[in-house]
Design an enzyme around this catalytic site. Sequence first.
Site, short mmCIF file in Angstrom:
data_model
loop_
_atom_site.label_atom_id
_atom_site.label_comp_id
_atom_site.label_asym_id
_atom_site.label_seq_id
_atom_site.Cartn_x
_atom_site.Cartn_y
_atom_site.Cartn_z
N THR A 1 -62.99 20.35 81.02
CA THR A 1 -62.92 21.60 80.25
C THR A 1 -62.86 21.33 78.76
OG1 THR A 1 -61.84 22.74 82.08
CG2 THR A 1 -61.56 23.71 79.90
N SER B 1 -64.09 17.09 86.22
CA SER B 1 -63.22 16.08 86.86
C SER B 1 -63.20 16.18 88.38
CB SER B 1 -61.79 16.15 86.31
OG SER B 1 -61.11 17.29 86.78
N THR C 1 -58.73 18.36 83.95
CA THR C 1 -57.36 18.36 84.46
C THR C 1 -57.26 18.35 85.98
OG1 THR C 1 -57.24 20.77 84.34
CG2 THR C 1 -56.50 19.52 82.40
#
Length: 175
Positions: A16, A60, A91
Amino acid sequence: MKKIKKRILILLCGGTIAMHKNKKNKALEMQVHSLDITAFEPRIHTLAHITVRTVENIDSTNMDHRHWERLVSEITGAYAEYDGFVILMGTNTMAYCSAALSFALPNIGKPVIITGAQIPAESINSDARTNIVNAVRTATMNLGGVFVVFGSKIILGCRAKKASESDTDAFKTFN
């Protein structure tokens, strides 16, 4: 006596923090070029001599052991050149990555700091600026090991867990 600035290698993996909002459909998309962190905080160079390398530019959720192995390779290959390392990534798998690197880099004598953002760095309300600055500050400290730095927290890499999908204070420690 002049203080010598530490040398920090930032390894960009995407997530992000490196996304932007499509102007037509407002969807978040991966950036097609390398993230220039100095665009978000130009004064970051007062903290350290910074080099940025793009390792990946992926969400991710698409990271796996091959990407973690590449990060280990990048860090061990550049170990003599740098005083600390910062990994910018998404994250969703940050806790898994930090645990894997903790075991893959046992007794590392330099800081390996992992951070990201809940809101893309290009957004005015992003947590990216704070997280990047705090990660670089932590990477200049005389400590060794893998850590997640998120907001104002420094969490041991093998003890980090994501506790929120939207809160900018997304990571906690357990035990």
